[in-house]
Design an enzyme around this catalytic site. Structure first.
Site, mmCIF file in Angstrom:
data_model
loop_
_atom_site.group_PDB
_atom_site.id
_atom_site.type_symbol
_atom_site.label_atom_id
_atom_site.label_comp_id
_atom_site.label_asym_id
_atom_site.label_seq_id
_atom_site.Cartn_x
_atom_site.Cartn_y
_atom_site.Cartn_z
ATOM 1 N N ASN A 37 0.828 -1.222 0.000
ATOM 2 C CA ASN A 37 0.000 0.000 0.000
ATOM 3 C C ASN A 37 0.857 1.265 0.000
ATOM 4 O O ASN A 37 0.365 2.358 0.267
ATOM 5 C CB ASN A 37 -0.949 0.006 1.194
ATOM 6 C CG ASN A 37 -0.213 0.041 2.526
ATOM 7 O OD1 ASN A 37 1.025 0.016 2.567
ATOM 8 N ND2 ASN A 37 -0.963 0.102 3.610
ATOM 9 N N ASP A 38 2.174 1.115 -0.262
ATOM 10 C CA ASP A 38 3.139 2.209 -0.390
ATOM 11 C C ASP A 38 3.576 2.784 0.950
ATOM 12 O O ASP A 38 4.288 3.785 0.985
ATOM 13 C CB ASP A 38 2.600 3.339 -1.279
ATOM 14 C CG ASP A 38 3.729 4.160 -1.909
ATOM 15 O OD1 ASP A 38 4.758 3.560 -2.279
ATOM 16 O OD2 ASP A 38 3.597 5.398 -1.999
ATOM 17 N N HIS A 130 19.511 27.708 4.390
ATOM 18 C CA HIS A 130 19.236 28.772 3.425
ATOM 19 C C HIS A 130 18.787 30.044 4.143
ATOM 20 O O HIS A 130 19.143 31.156 3.738
ATOM 21 C CB HIS A 130 18.160 28.325 2.434
ATOM 22 C CG HIS A 130 17.806 29.359 1.418
ATOM 23 N ND1 HIS A 130 18.640 29.679 0.364
ATOM 24 C CD2 HIS A 130 16.718 30.169 1.304
ATOM 25 C CE1 HIS A 130 18.074 30.634 -0.355
ATOM 26 N NE2 HIS A 130 16.912 30.947 0.196
ATOM 27 N N ASP A 169 22.739 37.385 -4.442
ATOM 28 C CA ASP A 169 21.713 38.272 -3.892
ATOM 29 C C ASP A 169 22.237 38.907 -2.620
ATOM 30 O O ASP A 169 23.229 38.478 -2.032
ATOM 31 C CB ASP A 169 20.403 37.522 -3.636
ATOM 32 C CG ASP A 169 20.602 36.312 -2.741
ATOM 33 O OD1 ASP A 169 20.957 36.508 -1.561
ATOM 34 O OD2 ASP A 169 20.415 35.173 -3.218
ATOM 35 N N LYS A 192 18.586 40.862 -6.616
ATOM 36 C CA LYS A 192 17.807 39.815 -7.289
ATOM 37 C C LYS A 192 16.328 39.934 -6.975
ATOM 38 O O LYS A 192 15.934 40.207 -5.850
ATOM 39 C CB LYS A 192 18.319 38.437 -6.859
ATOM 40 C CG LYS A 192 17.607 37.270 -7.523
ATOM 41 C CD LYS A 192 18.264 35.948 -7.173
ATOM 42 C CE LYS A 192 17.960 35.489 -5.778
ATOM 43 N NZ LYS A 192 18.489 34.131 -5.500
ATOM 44 N N ARG A 194 13.016 37.408 -7.523
ATOM 45 C CA ARG A 194 12.583 36.073 -7.957
ATOM 46 C C ARG A 194 11.175 36.142 -8.522
ATOM 47 O O ARG A 194 10.240 36.580 -7.847
ATOM 48 C CB ARG A 194 12.638 35.076 -6.796
ATOM 49 C CG ARG A 194 12.222 33.659 -7.194
ATOM 50 C CD ARG A 194 12.562 32.649 -6.135
ATOM 51 N NE ARG A 194 13.994 32.467 -5.966
ATOM 52 C CZ ARG A 194 14.743 31.698 -6.762
ATOM 53 N NH1 ARG A 194 14.189 31.054 -7.787
ATOM 54 N NH2 ARG A 194 16.033 31.578 -6.550
ATOM 55 N N ASP A 218 27.207 30.720 -3.593
ATOM 56 C CA ASP A 218 25.798 30.602 -3.226
ATOM 57 C C ASP A 218 25.655 29.443 -2.253
ATOM 58 O O ASP A 218 26.446 28.493 -2.283
ATOM 59 C CB ASP A 218 24.935 30.366 -4.463
ATOM 60 C CG ASP A 218 23.495 30.834 -4.270
ATOM 61 O OD1 ASP A 218 23.168 31.269 -3.154
ATOM 62 O OD2 ASP A 218 22.713 30.748 -5.225
#
Length: 325
Positions: A37-38, A130, A169, A192, A194, A218
């Site tokens: 059933n995953d 990040h 950025d 920058k 986005r 980066d």
């Protein structure tokens, strides 16, 4: 002293093996079974009772699959009476989702932090978030490592005459500035905007790049859109060539094709926080396994992790003396 037991999910077992080699311990086996059933089932194959358990699993594609594996392994270790459970996450994928910058969107970075704590993790060891403020989403200790010393070491001994470090950025400019100081170089940054996941516009470069070679730094390269846009702007301003350095080289979609074919790029350097992409033999990879192994050793021994970065990153500097009020 309690024993160290290290497990790895399926995301990046080669890094886990290298960390264990550097630590001088065996990588303990894990059985991951998928039912019809995953649904996934995880069984840790080594005794964890009253041991310090470290689970190595970067969140890389398929990200949701690897996140679920990690949660199940944490839960299994908790159920096996581990003394302390540390999630070693070299790449924390959801760190980009750190704020509510549009209506009715989730803050994924905080949700994943809550899931890890709910599963039973006692500590998180990660690298180059990040958004550094994601650190504050956790209600357990987080040791946040940096790779700028490892990346800077790659360039030491090379000809850096007339070279400038460039951040794509302004948000990454602080890290780029510290990286530039390690190499004794000036720094510049792009402005920058986005537009979508793989479309950005860089409308200005802050700093002098005319007639210079660039090292573009980066934290993460996914599709490569930001890097290509930056390189085009640098070329327009007279930059002669560029090396590209990143901590997390995901290289998703057309990133490899874009980077390999761009005429300005002389080399691309990443670390091994994520698996090496296929079809990119020119990519140079600097290992961070030694940093993670040393951090694990210091956590286990109750020693300072931040002192690993003395002279590298002021974020990890010793506490400043209090003002005499």
């Amino acid at each position: 002293m309690r024993e160290i037991v290290v497990f790895s999910g399926s995301a990046h077992s080669s890094l886990a093996q290298q960390i264990c080699t550097d630590l001088g311990v065996d990588l303990s086996p894990v059985e991951i079974h998928r039912f019809s059933n995953d649904c996934l089932q995880v069984q840790l194959q080594v005794n964890c009772r009253q041991r310090d358990v470290y689970i190595v699993q970067p969140l890389v594609p398929p990200t949701q699959e690897h996140l679920m594996e990690l949660l199940l392994m944490i839960d299994a270790a908790r159920g096996a009476s581990a003394a302390q459970i540390t999630a070693v996450m070299p790449h924390y994928a959801y760190a980009r989702s750190d704020k509510k910058d549009a209506s009715r969107i989730s803050i994924g970075a905080r949700l994943v932090a809550d899931l890890l704590v709910a599963a039973g993790v006692d500590r998180v060891l990660t690298m180059t978030l990040h958004a550094p403020q994601v650190h504050g989403f956790f209600s357990v200790p987080v040791d946040h490592l940096t790779a700028i010393g490892v990346l800077a070491e790659h360039f030491r001994g090379t000809d850096l005459t007339n070279t400038v470090v460039v951040s794509p950025d302004l948000g990454n400019a602080k890290t780029a500035t510290q990286f530039a100081r390690l190499l004794g170089l000036p720094v510049a940054a792009g402005s920058k905007q986005r537009l979508s996941d793989d479309r950005v516009v860089i409308d200005a470069i802050v700093g002098d790049v005319a007639g210079k070679k660039a090292i573009v730094l980066d934290d993460e390269i996914a599709t490569g859109g930001s890097i290509i846009e930056l390189l085009d702007r640098l070329k327009d301003l007279g930059c002669t060539q560029a090396a590209v350095a990143t901590t997390h080289g995901l290289f998703a979609g057309k990133a490899v094709e874009r980077l390999r074919s761009h005429p300005s790029i002389t080399e691309v350097i990443s670390t091994d926080t994520v698996p090496r992409p296929d079809g990119f033999p020119e990519l140079q990879v600097s290992s961070v396994s030694g940093l993670f192994a040393e951090a694990i050793k210091r956590i286990h021994d109750g020693e300072s992790v931040s002192s690993l970065f003395d002279g590298v990153d002021p974020t990890h500097a010793p506490p400043q003396p209090k003002l005499p009020f």
